[in-house]
Scaffold this active site. Structure first.
Site, PDB file in Angstrom:
ATOM      1  N   LYS A 169       0.843  -1.209   0.000  1.00  0.00           N
ATOM      2  CA  LYS A 169       0.000   0.000   0.000  1.00  0.00           C
ATOM      3  C   LYS A 169       0.873   1.252   0.000  1.00  0.00           C
ATOM      4  O   LYS A 169       0.660   2.178  -0.776  1.00  0.00           O
ATOM      5  CB  LYS A 169      -0.894  -0.028   1.247  1.00  0.00           C
ATOM      6  CG  LYS A 169      -1.965   1.017   1.294  1.00  0.00           C
ATOM      7  CD  LYS A 169      -2.802   0.905   2.569  1.00  0.00           C
ATOM      8  CE  LYS A 169      -3.345  -0.491   2.813  1.00  0.00           C
ATOM      9  NZ  LYS A 169      -4.279  -0.562   3.955  1.00  0.00           N
TER      10      LYS A 169
ATOM     11  N   LYS B 281       2.271  -4.296  11.044  1.00  0.00           N
ATOM     12  CA  LYS B 281       0.919  -4.398  11.602  1.00  0.00           C
ATOM     13  C   LYS B 281       1.000  -4.985  12.997  1.00  0.00           C
ATOM     14  O   LYS B 281       1.894  -5.787  13.291  1.00  0.00           O
ATOM     15  CB  LYS B 281       0.043  -5.299  10.730  1.00  0.00           C
ATOM     16  CG  LYS B 281      -1.446  -5.091  10.899  1.00  0.00           C
ATOM     17  CD  LYS B 281      -1.980  -4.042   9.925  1.00  0.00           C
ATOM     18  CE  LYS B 281      -3.497  -3.895  10.016  1.00  0.00           C
ATOM     19  NZ  LYS B 281      -4.020  -3.043   8.929  1.00  0.00           N
TER      20      LYS B 281
ATOM     21  N   VAL C 287     -16.084   2.879   7.457  1.00  0.00           N
ATOM     22  CA  VAL C 287     -15.805   3.072   6.026  1.00  0.00           C
ATOM     23  C   VAL C 287     -17.042   2.747   5.183  1.00  0.00           C
ATOM     24  O   VAL C 287     -17.479   3.556   4.362  1.00  0.00           O
ATOM     25  CB  VAL C 287     -14.614   2.203   5.561  1.00  0.00           C
ATOM     26  CG1 VAL C 287     -14.369   2.396   4.069  1.00  0.00           C
ATOM     27  CG2 VAL C 287     -13.357   2.549   6.353  1.00  0.00           C
ATOM     28  N   GLY C 288     -17.605   1.554   5.388  1.00  0.00           N
ATOM     29  CA  GLY C 288     -18.726   1.109   4.558  1.00  0.00           C
ATOM     30  C   GLY C 288     -19.919   2.060   4.610  1.00  0.00           C
ATOM     31  O   GLY C 288     -20.569   2.311   3.591  1.00  0.00           O
TER      32      GLY C 288
ATOM     33  N   THR D 109     -23.814  -7.506  10.081  1.00  0.00           N
ATOM     34  CA  THR D 109     -24.265  -8.446  11.105  1.00  0.00           C
ATOM     35  C   THR D 109     -24.881  -7.697  12.292  1.00  0.00           C
ATOM     36  O   THR D 109     -25.415  -8.310  13.206  1.00  0.00           O
ATOM     37  CB  THR D 109     -23.080  -9.306  11.593  1.00  0.00           C
ATOM     38  OG1 THR D 109     -21.962  -8.441  11.812  1.00  0.00           O
ATOM     39  CG2 THR D 109     -22.699 -10.351  10.558  1.00  0.00           C
TER      40      THR D 109
ATOM     41  N   ALA E  82     -11.912  -3.621   2.501  1.00  0.00           N
ATOM     42  CA  ALA E  82     -11.285  -4.639   3.354  1.00  0.00           C
ATOM     43  C   ALA E  82      -9.856  -4.939   2.888  1.00  0.00           C
ATOM     44  O   ALA E  82      -9.574  -4.914   1.687  1.00  0.00           O
ATOM     45  CB  ALA E  82     -12.121  -5.908   3.344  1.00  0.00           C
ATOM     46  N   ASN E  83      -8.960  -5.198   3.822  1.00  0.00           N
ATOM     47  CA  ASN E  83      -7.590  -5.601   3.504  1.00  0.00           C
ATOM     48  C   ASN E  83      -7.586  -7.100   3.181  1.00  0.00           C
ATOM     49  O   ASN E  83      -8.237  -7.881   3.860  1.00  0.00           O
ATOM     50  CB  ASN E  83      -6.668  -5.341   4.702  1.00  0.00           C
ATOM     51  CG  ASN E  83      -6.301  -3.876   4.842  1.00  0.00           C
ATOM     52  OD1 ASN E  83      -5.729  -3.277   3.930  1.00  0.00           O
ATOM     53  ND2 ASN E  83      -6.645  -3.286   5.977  1.00  0.00           N
TER      54      ASN E  83
HETATM   55  P1  NAI Z   1     -15.680  -1.149  11.281  1.00  0.00           P
HETATM   56  O1  NAI Z   1     -15.385  -2.079  12.371  1.00  0.00           O
HETATM   57  O2  NAI Z   1     -16.094   0.246  11.599  1.00  0.00           O
HETATM   58  O3  NAI Z   1     -16.832  -1.760  10.336  1.00  0.00           O
HETATM   59  C1  NAI Z   1     -16.919  -3.091   9.966  1.00  0.00           C
HETATM   60  C2  NAI Z   1     -18.392  -3.419   9.759  1.00  0.00           C
HETATM   61  O4  NAI Z   1     -18.515  -4.722   9.203  1.00  0.00           O
HETATM   62  C3  NAI Z   1     -19.210  -3.429  11.050  1.00  0.00           C
HETATM   63  O5  NAI Z   1     -20.404  -2.684  10.871  1.00  0.00           O
HETATM   64  C4  NAI Z   1     -19.499  -4.909  11.277  1.00  0.00           C
HETATM   65  O6  NAI Z   1     -20.715  -5.138  11.971  1.00  0.00           O
HETATM   66  C5  NAI Z   1     -19.555  -5.417   9.851  1.00  0.00           C
HETATM   67  N1  NAI Z   1     -19.332  -6.852   9.695  1.00  0.00           N
HETATM   68  C6  NAI Z   1     -18.489  -7.669  10.368  1.00  0.00           C
HETATM   69  N2  NAI Z   1     -18.585  -8.932   9.922  1.00  0.00           N
HETATM   70  C7  NAI Z   1     -19.494  -8.912   8.932  1.00  0.00           C
HETATM   71  C8  NAI Z   1     -20.028  -9.909   8.069  1.00  0.00           C
HETATM   72  N3  NAI Z   1     -19.636 -11.187   8.133  1.00  0.00           N
HETATM   73  N4  NAI Z   1     -20.963  -9.534   7.157  1.00  0.00           N
HETATM   74  C9  NAI Z   1     -21.372  -8.261   7.076  1.00  0.00           C
HETATM   75  N5  NAI Z   1     -20.905  -7.280   7.868  1.00  0.00           N
HETATM   76  C10 NAI Z   1     -19.980  -7.606   8.785  1.00  0.00           C
HETATM   77  O7  NAI Z   1     -14.382  -1.162  10.333  1.00  0.00           O
HETATM   78  P2  NAI Z   1     -13.951  -0.085   9.230  1.00  0.00           P
HETATM   79  O8  NAI Z   1     -13.005   0.881   9.817  1.00  0.00           O
HETATM   80  O9  NAI Z   1     -15.156   0.409   8.520  1.00  0.00           O
HETATM   81  O10 NAI Z   1     -13.082  -1.002   8.237  1.00  0.00           O
HETATM   82  C11 NAI Z   1     -13.698  -1.915   7.339  1.00  0.00           C
HETATM   83  C12 NAI Z   1     -12.632  -2.688   6.593  1.00  0.00           C
HETATM   84  O11 NAI Z   1     -11.801  -1.790   5.855  1.00  0.00           O
HETATM   85  C13 NAI Z   1     -11.678  -3.496   7.494  1.00  0.00           C
HETATM   86  O12 NAI Z   1     -11.384  -4.699   6.860  1.00  0.00           O
HETATM   87  C14 NAI Z   1     -10.435  -2.611   7.563  1.00  0.00           C
HETATM   88  O13 NAI Z   1      -9.243  -3.356   7.753  1.00  0.00           O
HETATM   89  C15 NAI Z   1     -10.437  -1.997   6.185  1.00  0.00           C
HETATM   90  N6  NAI Z   1      -9.725  -0.727   6.121  1.00  0.00           N
HETATM   91  C16 NAI Z   1     -10.089   0.317   6.929  1.00  0.00           C
HETATM   92  C17 NAI Z   1      -9.409   1.511   6.869  1.00  0.00           C
HETATM   93  C18 NAI Z   1      -9.804   2.677   7.719  1.00  0.00           C
HETATM   94  O14 NAI Z   1      -9.250   3.767   7.509  1.00  0.00           O
HETATM   95  N7  NAI Z   1     -10.744   2.534   8.640  1.00  0.00           N
HETATM   96  C19 NAI Z   1      -8.283   1.711   5.943  1.00  0.00           C
HETATM   97  C20 NAI Z   1      -8.007   0.558   5.102  1.00  0.00           C
HETATM   98  C21 NAI Z   1      -8.705  -0.604   5.214  1.00  0.00           C
HETATM   99  N1  PHE Z   2      -5.469   0.420   9.289  1.00  0.00           N
HETATM  100  C1  PHE Z   2      -5.692   1.258   8.142  1.00  0.00           C
HETATM  101  C2  PHE Z   2      -5.093   0.608   6.884  1.00  0.00           C
HETATM  102  O1  PHE Z   2      -5.031  -0.569   6.792  1.00  0.00           O
HETATM  103  C3  PHE Z   2      -5.214   2.689   8.379  1.00  0.00           C
HETATM  104  C4  PHE Z   2      -3.728   2.877   8.632  1.00  0.00           C
HETATM  105  C5  PHE Z   2      -2.909   3.297   7.598  1.00  0.00           C
HETATM  106  C6  PHE Z   2      -3.165   2.724   9.911  1.00  0.00           C
HETATM  107  C7  PHE Z   2      -1.546   3.538   7.811  1.00  0.00           C
HETATM  108  C8  PHE Z   2      -1.805   2.957  10.118  1.00  0.00           C
HETATM  109  C9  PHE Z   2      -1.017   3.355   9.074  1.00  0.00           C
HETATM  110  O2  PHE Z   2      -4.749   1.231   5.903  1.00  0.00           O
END
Ligand code: NAI
Ligand code: PHE
Ligand code: K
Length: 355
Positions: free
Chosen positions: A66, A78, A186-187, A206, A261-262
């Site tokens: 990335k 990580k 994010v979603g 969920t 998602a990663n």
């Molecule tokens: P979050 O924890 O806020 O949201 C995840 C959502 O997915 C929750 O609403 C949860 O209930 C739902 N979920 C969990 N299992 C599920 C399933 N089996 N089916 C449907 N929904 C399900 O996490 P966030 O921050 O939104 O991140 C989402 C993804 O994006 C993660 O995989 C994260 O690693 C990735 N990501 C996030 C970044 C960030 O800046 N927050 C950056 C890069 C990647």
């Molecule tokens: N965890 C997020 C990602 O996978 C955000 C992040 C980026 C955290 C860079 C630390 C450093 O991208």
């Protein structure tokens, strides 16, 4: 097993167990080739320490790619905190002790690894870590940090969705069926942006509360266990990684994949299957880099919010490059993105830049 998982090509694995809470801490540094390693802290209840090591290793590797493909001067790492129970069953005193121990471990790495938020950690957790160690991105804004990276991530994913739909011959998102899995930080934002662009949203989570809000906003609910069987134009996985294996890739009724998602694909074979079916897949380490632009841009490179937005919008152009390379070479989009990242990681490219 642990033996297998330690046969890893990254630079360093650090582990510690806390008997009092039953927590195991893992930090993996994949590469410091382009700068100090960085990547978030993920807390989860893993079936075994081997699983925790494997997750940390894969996620650290994705961070290296990335940063490289995004032209950020950082390496990849990580942290995984292997909890004794699911996060929602850990009380606040226990969580606080866990964060303090994690911060101590990070501090011992003396800046070779910088953490940030990831699944099950947020800005206030980063605030707490920062009381013990300074190697933390994404503290809350009130506490001098860049705050949540979720908005920037969502914006980048939205750009990736548009670029991918266009390249797949779907035109704009207007009127297209977009399925978003995971309505979290994010979603939720991705849904909002796609709806504004005229997409017809299908959503899955969920968490019943999140579904209720989405339903009130007029979106169609898909049961969480039917996501991979639901027909759509574009699928946006924004929950957990590992969602598309070869079997899913062979049957998933969509034309394109772009999400937050990663490690969306379990392995390279899944990418080959998608390619053979003409399902265009945005490599996740390109599509979800908005959060890294936000955290590293604001906290290391002195960017303002407009700079972050501009660079994050550039994700669409990077993907166009990836898609062209994939077409020219007849390789998967994942392999093409790896090529772009590895060009930057190769010693020759740094020598060239230095002379
Ligand atoms: P979050 O924890 O806020 O949201 C995840 C959502 O997915 C929750 O609403 C949860 O209930 C739902 N979920 C969990 N299992 C599920 C399933 N089996 N089916 C449907 N929904 C399900 O996490 P966030 O921050 O939104 O991140 C989402 C993804 O994006 C993660 O995989 C994260 O690693 C990735 N990501 C996030 C970044 C960030 O800046 N927050 C950056 C890069 C990647
Ligand atoms: N965890 C997020 C990602 O996978 C955000 C992040 C980026 C955290 C860079 C630390 C450093 O991208
Ligand atoms: K989070």
């Amino acid at each position: 097993s642990i033996d297998d998982e330690l046969r890893w090509d990254g630079e360093l694995t650090v582990a510690r167990h806390d008997r009092e809470t039953g927590t195991t801490f893992v930090i993996r540094i994949d590469s410091t080739r382009l700068g100090p390693a960085s990547g978030g802290t993920r807390a989860a209840h893993y079936p075994s320490i081997g699983h925790a090591l494997a997750d940390a290793g894969k996620l650290a590797g994705a961070m290296t790619l990335k940063m490289a493909v995004s032209d950020l001067p950082m390496g990849g790492g990580k942290s995984v905190i292997a909890l004794p129970a699911p996060r929602n069953r850990i009380d606040s005193a226990t969580w606080s002790r866990i964060l303090d121990i994690h911060a101590e471990n990070i501090d011992k790495l003396e800046g070779n690894y910088w953490t940030g938020p990831d699944v099950n950690t947020n800005s206030s957790d980063m605030d707490q870590l920062s009381r013990t160690t300074k190697y933390v991105f994404g503290r809350s804004v009130d506490n001098g940090g860049a705050g949540s990276s979720a908005h920037a991530t969502a914006l980048g994913v939205f750009e990736a969705m548009k670029a991918t739909a266009r390249r797949r011959g779907l035109g704009t998102l207007d009127g297209r069926k977009v399925l978003v899995q995971g309505l979290g930080a994010v979603g939720g934002d991705v849904v909002r942006l796609a709806a504004q662009a005229g997409a017809r949203l299908l959503v899955a989570d969920t968490d019943p509360q999140r579904l209720e809000a989405a339903s009130l906003a007029g979106h169609t609910i898909v049961p969480a266990d039917e996501v991979l069987r639901t027909s759509c134009d574009l699928f946006a996985p924004c929950a957990m990684g590992g969602i598309i294996d070869s079997a899913a890739a062979a049957s998933i009724p969509t034309l394109a994949v772009a999400g937050a998602a990663n490690n969306i694909l379990t392995d390279a074979a899944a990418g080959e299957v998608l390619r053979s079916r003409g399902v265009l897949c945005a490599p996740d380490f390109v599509a979800n880099a908005g959060g890294a632009f936000h955290l590293v841009g604001r906290e290391v490179l002195g960017w303002n919010e407009d700079d972050v937005v501009e660079r994050t919008r550039g994700i669409g152009r990077t993907l166009d490059e990836v898609y062209s390379l994939s077409e020219e070479r007849g390789i998967t989009t994942e392999a093409a993105a790896l090529l772009l990242a590895r060009t930057r990681l190769s010693p020759a490219s740094t020598t060239a830049a230095a002379t």
